[in-house]
Design a protein around this motif. Structure first.
Motif, short mmCIF file in Angstrom:
data_model
loop_
_atom_site.label_atom_id
_atom_site.label_comp_id
_atom_site.label_asym_id
_atom_site.label_seq_id
_atom_site.Cartn_x
_atom_site.Cartn_y
_atom_site.Cartn_z
N LYS A 140 -24.46 33.19 -122.40
CA LYS A 140 -24.10 33.36 -120.74
C LYS A 140 -23.89 34.52 -120.49
O LYS A 140 -24.07 35.20 -119.52
N LYS A 141 -23.16 35.49 -121.37
CA LYS A 141 -22.99 36.91 -121.07
C LYS A 141 -24.35 37.64 -120.87
O LYS A 141 -24.37 38.77 -120.06
N LEU A 142 -25.39 37.11 -121.47
CA LEU A 142 -26.72 37.74 -121.15
C LEU A 142 -27.29 37.71 -119.75
O LEU A 142 -27.87 38.66 -119.21
N THR A 143 -26.72 36.49 -119.26
CA THR A 143 -26.95 36.39 -117.78
C THR A 143 -26.70 37.22 -116.67
O THR A 143 -27.30 37.55 -115.63
N PHE A 144 -25.68 38.03 -117.25
CA PHE A 144 -25.08 39.13 -116.11
C PHE A 144 -26.00 40.46 -116.30
O PHE A 144 -25.81 41.36 -115.63
N ILE A 145 -26.91 40.51 -117.42
CA ILE A 145 -27.66 41.66 -117.23
C ILE A 145 -29.18 41.27 -116.67
O ILE A 145 -29.87 40.36 -117.14
N THR A 146 -29.10 41.86 -115.64
CA THR A 146 -30.04 41.19 -114.41
C THR A 146 -31.45 42.20 -113.87
O THR A 146 -31.30 43.42 -114.38
N ASN A 147 -32.58 41.58 -113.59
CA ASN A 147 -33.53 42.52 -113.04
C ASN A 147 -34.28 41.56 -111.93
O ASN A 147 -34.13 40.63 -112.05
N SER A 148 -34.82 42.39 -111.23
CA SER A 148 -35.36 41.69 -109.95
C SER A 148 -36.98 41.11 -110.14
O SER A 148 -37.43 40.17 -109.54
N ARG A 149 -37.30 41.64 -111.45
CA ARG A 149 -38.81 41.10 -111.68
C ARG A 149 -38.81 40.89 -113.00
O ARG A 149 -37.80 40.79 -113.93
N GLU A 254 -24.30 19.87 -127.91
CA GLU A 254 -23.22 19.82 -126.71
C GLU A 254 -22.14 21.03 -126.99
O GLU A 254 -21.96 21.54 -125.92
N ALA A 255 -22.00 21.51 -127.94
CA ALA A 255 -21.02 22.53 -128.44
C ALA A 255 -21.61 24.05 -127.82
O ALA A 255 -21.04 24.77 -126.86
N PHE A 256 -23.00 24.13 -127.89
CA PHE A 256 -23.52 25.29 -127.22
C PHE A 256 -23.43 25.18 -125.71
O PHE A 256 -23.02 26.29 -125.10
N PHE A 260 -21.91 27.56 -122.96
CA PHE A 260 -22.70 28.37 -121.89
C PHE A 260 -22.36 27.83 -120.56
O PHE A 260 -22.36 28.66 -119.62
N GLY A 261 -21.36 26.68 -120.71
CA GLY A 261 -20.99 26.24 -119.22
C GLY A 261 -21.91 25.41 -118.41
O GLY A 261 -22.03 25.53 -117.33
#
Length: 315
Positions: A140-149, A254-256, A260-261
């Protein structure tokens, strides 16, 4: 293995001297767990240790989706270290000059803890579920590192849509199989036509996030019952989090997902999950031959998984 760029102790000592002029090497040990680049643990006379990773001197053992792997890994590790609190080894020295070694290489800190794949069998189910939850949180934390492409981290090419990127990944695999006459069971043109039919499922993803892609147990370090770090970022890409290994058909749990949420998937997400499964299993089949594995067990297993995906399974 063709991608293992083994070096003599003499060369490694010269590499270490360039990276750490004030240290003397006491011992060198190859770490044989990795399936691609060669890795060594270098111990110095003062007791400190560093991990040395060396890229292949040519790309003949790489598939079409493996582009500038060491560049991708170093880039990903530096981004993750700067933008998150995820346990990551610090890159201590990176050399692309090929003045000492015929492949790019870097030294990094040795992570605290043990490789999860080696201790998992000795852990209770509760401990395993706890670790899975922590991996989900890391994902989930990796989803906050973003790119437009979208695109591979080691590649300069970027794609405006997730569909375009996934299509390139699939085409590369089909071409890899043709180039070495690898039996992937299913017709490549048919797969591409089916992907085109599912184009709309990818259009709802309008921005990319950093994806490790290979977050299996062997790339997780554990200490005192908790995840202490993540290694092997060489296949990192700008994509969708659902592309990562932990979301695949054979190991999603399920635990993963709780960590991740996300405990359920929309109809469009299920379509994308299916294609990400297909890409992983094709990759595992094809890399057996590109890497020159003597044991073809991975190919046989991945072929069975691919058949289950193609025939239609319940996500």
């Amino acid at each position: 293995m063709i991608t293992k760029n083994l070096q003599t102790n003499e060369t490694i000592i010269r590499m270490a001297k360039a990276a750490f002029p004030d240290r003397e090497v006491a011992s060198i040990k190859e770490l044989t767990e990795g399936m691609c680049n060669v890795t060594y643990c270098v111990t110095f006379c003062d007791g400190r240790e560093s991990i040395l990773k060396i890229a292949a001197k040519d790309t003949s053992g790489n598939t079409g989706n493996e582009i500038n792997l060491m560049k991708a890994e170093v880039c990903a590790m530096e981004m993750v270290a700067q933008q998150t609190d995820i346990g990551i080894a610090k890159v201590e020295y990176y050399d692309t000059s090929k003045s000492i070694c015929d492949g790019d290489y870097f030294f990094m800190e040795k992570l605290a803890g043990s490789n999860y794949i080696f201790i998992k069998d000795s852990m209770t189910q509760g401990m395993i579920e706890s670790i899975s939850g922590e991996i989900g949180q890391i994902e989930k934390k990796l989803t906050f590192i973003t790119n437009s492409r979208f695109g591979f981290l080691g590649d300069e090419r970027r794609y405006d849509s997730l569909y375009d990127f996934v299509k390139v990944m699939l085409m590369n695999l089909i071409n890899d199989a043709k180039a070495m006459a690898i039996d992937i069971v299913y017709d490549g043109d048919t797969l591409l036509a089916e992907l085109e039919e599912n184009r709309n499922a990818f259009l709802e993803v309008t921005g990319a996030t950093l994806v490790h892609w290979d977050l299996w147990e062997g790339n997780v370090f554990v200490r005192d019952g908790h995840v202490s770090g993540i290694i092997d970022w060489e296949r990192a890409m700008w994509g969708e989090s659902l592309m990562d290994d932990r979301f695949r058909h054979h190991n999603r749990n399920e635990a993963f997902l709780e960590g991740f949420g996300k405990l359920s998937f929309t109809a469009q997400e299920k379509i994308r999950l299916r294609w990400y499964d297909i890409i992983l299993y094709l990759t595992m089949m094809i890399e057996v031959f590109y890497r020159g594995f003597e044991d073809k067990g991975q190919y046989d297993w991945a072929k069975e998984m691919l058949a289950a995906v193609i025939s239609g399974y319940s996500i």
